[in-house]
Design a protein around this motif. Structure first.
Motif, PDB file in Angstrom:
ATOM      1  N   ASP A 139     -22.397  71.043 -55.002  1.00 37.65           N
ATOM      2  CA  ASP A 139     -23.795  70.715 -55.302  1.00 37.65           C
ATOM      3  C   ASP A 139     -24.458  70.319 -53.985  1.00 37.65           C
ATOM      4  OD1 ASP A 139     -26.117  69.083 -55.866  1.00 37.65           O
ATOM      5  OD2 ASP A 139     -25.452  69.003 -57.950  1.00 37.65           O
ATOM      6  N   LEU A 140     -25.434  71.075 -53.553  1.00 39.58           N
ATOM      7  CA  LEU A 140     -26.023  70.854 -52.241  1.00 39.58           C
ATOM      8  C   LEU A 140     -26.803  69.539 -52.154  1.00 39.58           C
ATOM      9  CD1 LEU A 140     -27.258  74.477 -51.415  1.00 39.58           C
ATOM     10  CD2 LEU A 140     -25.125  73.343 -50.741  1.00 39.58           C
ATOM     11  N   ILE A 141     -27.191  68.996 -53.296  1.00 44.19           N
ATOM     12  CA  ILE A 141     -27.964  67.752 -53.304  1.00 44.19           C
ATOM     13  C   ILE A 141     -27.048  66.536 -53.279  1.00 44.19           C
ATOM     14  CG2 ILE A 141     -29.624  66.344 -54.580  1.00 44.19           C
ATOM     15  CD1 ILE A 141     -30.813  68.940 -55.670  1.00 44.19           C
ATOM     16  N   HIS A 142     -26.074  66.495 -54.193  1.00 47.60           N
ATOM     17  CA  HIS A 142     -25.228  65.316 -54.342  1.00 47.60           C
ATOM     18  C   HIS A 142     -23.909  65.430 -53.575  1.00 47.60           C
ATOM     19  CE1 HIS A 142     -27.797  65.262 -58.024  1.00 47.60           C
ATOM     20  NE2 HIS A 142     -27.929  63.991 -57.652  1.00 47.60           N
ATOM     21  N   GLY A 143     -23.533  66.621 -53.173  1.00 47.11           N
ATOM     22  CA  GLY A 143     -22.307  66.796 -52.418  1.00 47.11           C
ATOM     23  C   GLY A 143     -21.051  66.886 -53.251  1.00 47.11           C
ATOM     24  N   ASP A 144     -21.171  66.827 -54.567  1.00 45.54           N
ATOM     25  CA  ASP A 144     -20.000  66.952 -55.431  1.00 45.54           C
ATOM     26  C   ASP A 144     -19.586  68.415 -55.561  1.00 45.54           C
ATOM     27  OD1 ASP A 144     -19.880  64.261 -55.859  1.00 45.54           O
ATOM     28  OD2 ASP A 144     -20.786  64.311 -57.856  1.00 45.54           O
ATOM     29  N   ILE A 145     -18.362  68.618 -56.053  1.00 46.33           N
ATOM     30  CA  ILE A 145     -17.897  69.971 -56.335  1.00 46.33           C
ATOM     31  C   ILE A 145     -18.527  70.432 -57.642  1.00 46.33           C
ATOM     32  CG2 ILE A 145     -15.872  71.406 -56.832  1.00 46.33           C
ATOM     33  CD1 ILE A 145     -14.239  69.448 -55.121  1.00 46.33           C
ATOM     34  N   ARG A 146     -19.079  71.636 -57.619  1.00 44.95           N
ATOM     35  CA  ARG A 146     -19.731  72.170 -58.818  1.00 44.95           C
ATOM     36  C   ARG A 146     -18.838  73.156 -59.550  1.00 44.95           C
ATOM     37  NH1 ARG A 146     -22.596  76.622 -59.864  1.00 44.95           N
ATOM     38  NH2 ARG A 146     -22.658  77.265 -57.675  1.00 44.95           N
ATOM     39  N   ALA A 147     -18.163  74.015 -58.799  1.00 41.64           N
ATOM     40  CA  ALA A 147     -17.375  75.066 -59.441  1.00 41.64           C
ATOM     41  C   ALA A 147     -16.342  75.614 -58.459  1.00 41.64           C
ATOM     42  CB  ALA A 147     -18.279  76.191 -59.926  1.00 41.64           C
ATOM     43  N   LEU A 148     -15.344  76.287 -59.023  1.00 43.38           N
ATOM     44  CA  LEU A 148     -14.342  77.013 -58.245  1.00 43.38           C
ATOM     45  C   LEU A 148     -14.461  78.495 -58.587  1.00 43.38           C
ATOM     46  CD1 LEU A 148     -11.218  74.730 -58.903  1.00 43.38           C
ATOM     47  CD2 LEU A 148     -12.879  74.551 -57.035  1.00 43.38           C
ATOM     48  N   ARG A 149     -14.536  79.319 -57.545  1.00 42.73           N
ATOM     49  CA  ARG A 149     -14.535  80.771 -57.772  1.00 42.73           C
ATOM     50  C   ARG A 149     -13.163  81.294 -57.396  1.00 42.73           C
ATOM     51  NH1 ARG A 149     -15.171  85.396 -54.970  1.00 42.73           N
ATOM     52  NH2 ARG A 149     -15.642  84.301 -53.019  1.00 42.73           N
ATOM     53  N   LEU A 150     -12.549  82.014 -58.336  1.00 40.74           N
ATOM     54  CA  LEU A 150     -11.219  82.554 -58.109  1.00 40.74           C
ATOM     55  C   LEU A 150     -11.296  83.932 -57.480  1.00 40.74           C
ATOM     56  CD1 LEU A 150      -9.404  81.467 -61.403  1.00 40.74           C
ATOM     57  CD2 LEU A 150      -9.923  80.142 -59.344  1.00 40.74           C
ATOM     58  N   ASP A 151     -10.167  84.412 -56.972  1.00 38.30           N
ATOM     59  CA  ASP A 151     -10.158  85.728 -56.326  1.00 38.30           C
ATOM     60  C   ASP A 151     -10.447  86.848 -57.306  1.00 38.30           C
ATOM     61  OD1 ASP A 151      -7.793  85.480 -57.700  1.00 38.30           O
ATOM     62  OD2 ASP A 151      -6.487  85.965 -56.010  1.00 38.30           O
ATOM     63  N   SER A 152     -10.314  86.590 -58.586  1.00 37.46           N
ATOM     64  CA  SER A 152     -10.661  87.580 -59.612  1.00 37.46           C
ATOM     65  C   SER A 152     -12.160  87.672 -59.846  1.00 37.46           C
ATOM     66  CB  SER A 152      -9.973  87.207 -60.927  1.00 37.46           C
ATOM     67  OG  SER A 152     -10.477  85.968 -61.416  1.00 37.46           O
ATOM     68  N   GLY A 153     -12.924  86.743 -59.285  1.00 36.07           N
ATOM     69  CA  GLY A 153     -14.356  86.672 -59.520  1.00 36.07           C
ATOM     70  C   GLY A 153     -14.734  85.657 -60.589  1.00 36.07           C
ATOM     71  N   LEU A 154     -13.759  85.177 -61.345  1.00 37.06           N
ATOM     72  CA  LEU A 154     -14.032  84.184 -62.384  1.00 37.06           C
ATOM     73  C   LEU A 154     -14.498  82.889 -61.745  1.00 37.06           C
ATOM     74  CD1 LEU A 154     -13.816  83.302 -65.407  1.00 37.06           C
ATOM     75  CD2 LEU A 154     -11.460  82.599 -64.893  1.00 37.06           C
ATOM     76  N   GLU A 155     -15.544  82.305 -62.305  1.00 33.23           N
ATOM     77  CA  GLU A 155     -16.062  81.041 -61.805  1.00 33.23           C
ATOM     78  C   GLU A 155     -15.872  79.965 -62.860  1.00 33.23           C
ATOM     79  OE1 GLU A 155     -20.382  79.403 -60.405  1.00 33.23           O
ATOM     80  OE2 GLU A 155     -19.558  81.101 -59.289  1.00 33.23           O
ATOM     81  N   LEU A 156     -15.289  78.840 -62.451  1.00 32.38           N
ATOM     82  CA  LEU A 156     -14.994  77.749 -63.371  1.00 32.38           C
ATOM     83  C   LEU A 156     -15.757  76.505 -62.939  1.00 32.38           C
ATOM     84  CD1 LEU A 156     -11.121  78.241 -63.604  1.00 32.38           C
ATOM     85  CD2 LEU A 156     -12.797  78.874 -65.332  1.00 32.38           C
ATOM     86  N   GLU A 157     -16.664  76.064 -63.793  1.00 29.32           N
ATOM     87  CA  GLU A 157     -17.410  74.842 -63.515  1.00 29.32           C
ATOM     88  C   GLU A 157     -16.649  73.646 -64.087  1.00 29.32           C
ATOM     89  OE1 GLU A 157     -21.323  75.307 -65.078  1.00 29.32           O
ATOM     90  OE2 GLU A 157     -21.983  76.568 -63.392  1.00 29.32           O
ATOM     91  N   GLY A 158     -16.945  72.444 -63.577  1.00 27.91           N
ATOM     92  CA  GLY A 158     -16.280  71.258 -64.088  1.00 27.91           C
ATOM     93  C   GLY A 158     -17.014  69.992 -63.713  1.00 27.91           C
ATOM     94  N   ASP A 159     -16.686  68.912 -64.400  1.00 30.07           N
ATOM     95  CA  ASP A 159     -17.249  67.597 -64.095  1.00 30.07           C
ATOM     96  C   ASP A 159     -16.342  66.807 -63.157  1.00 30.07           C
ATOM     97  OD1 ASP A 159     -19.530  67.837 -65.871  1.00 30.07           O
ATOM     98  OD2 ASP A 159     -18.083  67.669 -67.509  1.00 30.07           O
ATOM     99  N   LEU A 160     -15.024  67.031 -63.286  1.00 31.81           N
ATOM    100  CA  LEU A 160     -14.053  66.310 -62.471  1.00 31.81           C
ATOM    101  C   LEU A 160     -12.986  67.304 -62.018  1.00 31.81           C
ATOM    102  CD1 LEU A 160     -13.271  63.389 -61.525  1.00 31.81           C
ATOM    103  CD2 LEU A 160     -11.719  63.331 -63.494  1.00 31.81           C
ATOM    104  N   PHE A 161     -12.627  67.244 -60.741  1.00 28.17           N
ATOM    105  CA  PHE A 161     -11.654  68.178 -60.173  1.00 28.17           C
ATOM    106  C   PHE A 161     -10.482  67.378 -59.596  1.00 28.17           C
ATOM    107  CE2 PHE A 161     -15.639  70.364 -60.294  1.00 28.17           C
ATOM    108  CZ  PHE A 161     -15.335  71.689 -60.553  1.00 28.17           C
ATOM    109  N   ILE A 162      -9.264  67.748 -59.994  1.00 32.82           N
ATOM    110  CA  ILE A 162      -8.063  67.098 -59.507  1.00 32.82           C
ATOM    111  C   ILE A 162      -7.421  68.017 -58.476  1.00 32.82           C
ATOM    112  CG2 ILE A 162      -5.960  65.889 -60.141  1.00 32.82           C
ATOM    113  CD1 ILE A 162      -8.486  64.920 -61.619  1.00 32.82           C
ATOM    114  N   ASP A 163      -7.349  67.557 -57.249  1.00 28.76           N
ATOM    115  CA  ASP A 163      -6.804  68.368 -56.159  1.00 28.76           C
ATOM    116  C   ASP A 163      -5.289  68.228 -56.120  1.00 28.76           C
ATOM    117  OD1 ASP A 163      -6.124  69.679 -53.865  1.00 28.76           O
ATOM    118  OD2 ASP A 163      -7.627  68.725 -52.587  1.00 28.76           O
ATOM    119  N   CYS A 164      -4.590  69.287 -56.547  1.00 31.27           N
ATOM    120  CA  CYS A 164      -3.131  69.351 -56.484  1.00 31.27           C
ATOM    121  C   CYS A 164      -2.717  70.524 -55.593  1.00 31.27           C
ATOM    122  CB  CYS A 164      -2.540  69.497 -57.888  1.00 31.27           C
ATOM    123  SG  CYS A 164      -2.943  68.153 -59.021  1.00 31.27           S
TER     124      CYS A 164
END
Length: 477
Positions: free
Chosen positions: A167-192
């Motif tokens: 998110d360019l305004i708040h700096g949070d993560i908005r979504a992950l785009r996978l190599d397949s082109g699928l985009e996954l949005e989320g409220d909370l992201f756990i980095d593993c």
């Protein structure tokens, strides 16, 4: 582990997606655990027999440290308690007086778990009378927990992360785009994402505090071999010229590896040392793993929480990596956002995570710094290095008074510190006066009856190998 923990506790309230790629390897050598893993399994209501059968697990009563105090000198850090404390003074004070008077045996003679491990015996005892952990196949454990989490509604998504969108305004993560082109949005992201720390480091810009000036090791080589004998209920940690070797017995194979410092040796030498000191036919080519000991300056920033290697790393000498993952999960569940992310929660989470890993860091540094080894530059430098003031105080306190005080909520209890400090060669200069209230006859009876009781119990236990085979087959004893 995160997917399993969150789905079992909060799965009915959350939409959880587990993003994995079979093309990306894992470190996969976290095969030794500590007793706290049972708490995690209890929360998830995991059946122990099922878990052990699925992961080819064996039991673990402690760690055998060989060549650490000096070449040819060994000791065991067991999971048990030793002796009986008085409210004014720990058991070590009574033992210390007994040694002075010629009335006491080795410190380990008064610990059931340690004596059982020396005789390769094990059994579940009434009232949880034996403290233990596990050796397990980490790859099988990951697949076991994946299936577990899917039963509780987790959706596993196969793919590699191609882009992290913020998110360019708040700096949070908005979504992950996978190599397949699928985009996954989320409220909370756990980095593993492991050492790469793709979310917390590369995306959120959280820096890393390097502890390599205290913990020299930055490399490991792992090698699996066929079993050639009965599995023992101990992890073996064998000191080498520029690091140490692990040996972890599972039901179907043995996990081996060497942890070393690239400042003091090279990969080829380390691998030759490992290959020359394993038993059984190798099942793979040795694999090199690079790491940097230390911690992220924040483990939770914005809407990203780092758990596992992405949050920091302490080498596996005391099998604490899986514990730190587990603690991160439990802490997250306790502070899980209800109506948006609270900065107060974030700050408290980070404070607790930092305090916890600092305590473990000091305990690990202790093993290297307090040694009589002077046979190689690696060990000489470890013995002469300045250590954190917090650790220096613990060492001085025990050496001068025999006292150990546990800091609230820290992982390792007093007996762990005592076993390692005694094992590494620190002997207290005095004991508490409470021990002087016992005369020689009373003290001899106190110590002797305790040691005799433990010997009798150990003599009645089955062999560890027999017990594991029957227990995992569902028959028990």
């Amino acid at each position: 582990m995160v997917a399993a923990g969150l789905s079992k506790s909060l799965g009915k309230l959350l939409d959880i997606k587990l993003i994995e790629s079979d093309e990306i390897g894992t470190v996969g050598v976290g095969e030794a655990t500590i007793p706290t893993l049972m708490n995690f399994h209890h929360l998830l209501e995991i059946d122990e027999r099922e878990f052990m059968a699925e992961t080819m697990a064996t039991f673990k009563l402690g760690i055998s440290f060989e060549n650490w105090r000096n070449v040819g000198e060994d000791y065991i850090h067991s999971f048990g308690t030793t002796g009986t404390d008085h409210w004014t003074a720990g058991f070590q004070h009574f033992w210390h007086k007994g040694r002075e008077r010629g009335l006491a045996g080795d410190y380990g003679d008064y610990c059931l778990e340690l004596k059982a491990s020396l005789h390769n015996r094990f059994a579940h005892l009434p009232k949880n009378g034996m403290n233990y952990a596990y050796h397990m196949d980490a790859g099988r454990y990951a697949r076991f927990l994946r299936r577990f989490s899917e039963r509780y509604g987790v959706q596993r998504v196969e793919g590699k992360i191609a882009e992290v969108r913020k998110d360019l305004i708040h700096g949070d993560i908005r979504a992950l785009r996978l190599d397949s082109g699928l985009e996954l949005e989320g409220d909370l992201f756990i980095d593993c994402t492991g050492f790469r720390a793709l979310l917390i480091g590369e995306t959120m810009g959280v820096g890393y505090e390097d502890w390599s000036h205290w913990l020299f090791n930055d490399s490991a080589a792992a090698l699996q071999t066929k079993s050639v004998g009965d599995a023992i209920p101990l992890t073996r940690s064998i000191g080498r010229e520029s690091g140490w070797q692990w040996r972890i017995p599972l039901q179907h194979r043995v996990g081996n590896g060497i942890v070393y410092s690239s400042r003091y040796t090279d990969d080829d030498t380390a691998i030759r040392t490992l290959q020359a000191n394993v038993e059984g036919e190798p099942l793979m080519t040795p694999r090199i793993i690079r790491f940097k000991p230390g911690q992220r300056r924040q483990t939770w920033k914005g809407n990203c929480v780092a758990i596992g290697l992405a949050s920091g790393f302490l080498e596996p000498i005391e099998s604490t990596s899986i514990h730190l993952i587990q603690r991160g999960i439990i802490r997250l569940m306790q502070m899980f956002p209800t109506d948006g992310i609270s900065q107060a929660d974030v700050d408290e989470y980070n404070k607790q995570a930092e305090t916890e890993i600092h305590h473990i860091r000091d305990f690990i540094i202790l093993h290297y710094h307090v040694t009589n080894r002077r046979d190689t530059p690696y060990w000489r430098d470890a013995a002469s290095m300045p250590v954190p003031a917090s650790l220096r105080h613990r060492i001085d306190l025990f050496r001068e008074t025999g006292r150990v005080f546990r800091i609230p909520n820290e992982l390792f209890a007093e007996n762990s510190w005592i076993q390692v400090m005694l094992g590494q060669g620190i002997h207290p200069r005095q004991h508490h006066q409470t021990a002087d209230l016992m005369g020689d006859d009373e003290l001899a009876h106190f110590l002797g009856s305790m040691a005799t009781s433990i010997e009798r119990t150990v003599a009645q236990l089955p062999s560890h190998q027999q017990y594991v085979q029957q227990y995992c087959a569902g028959t028990g004893w």
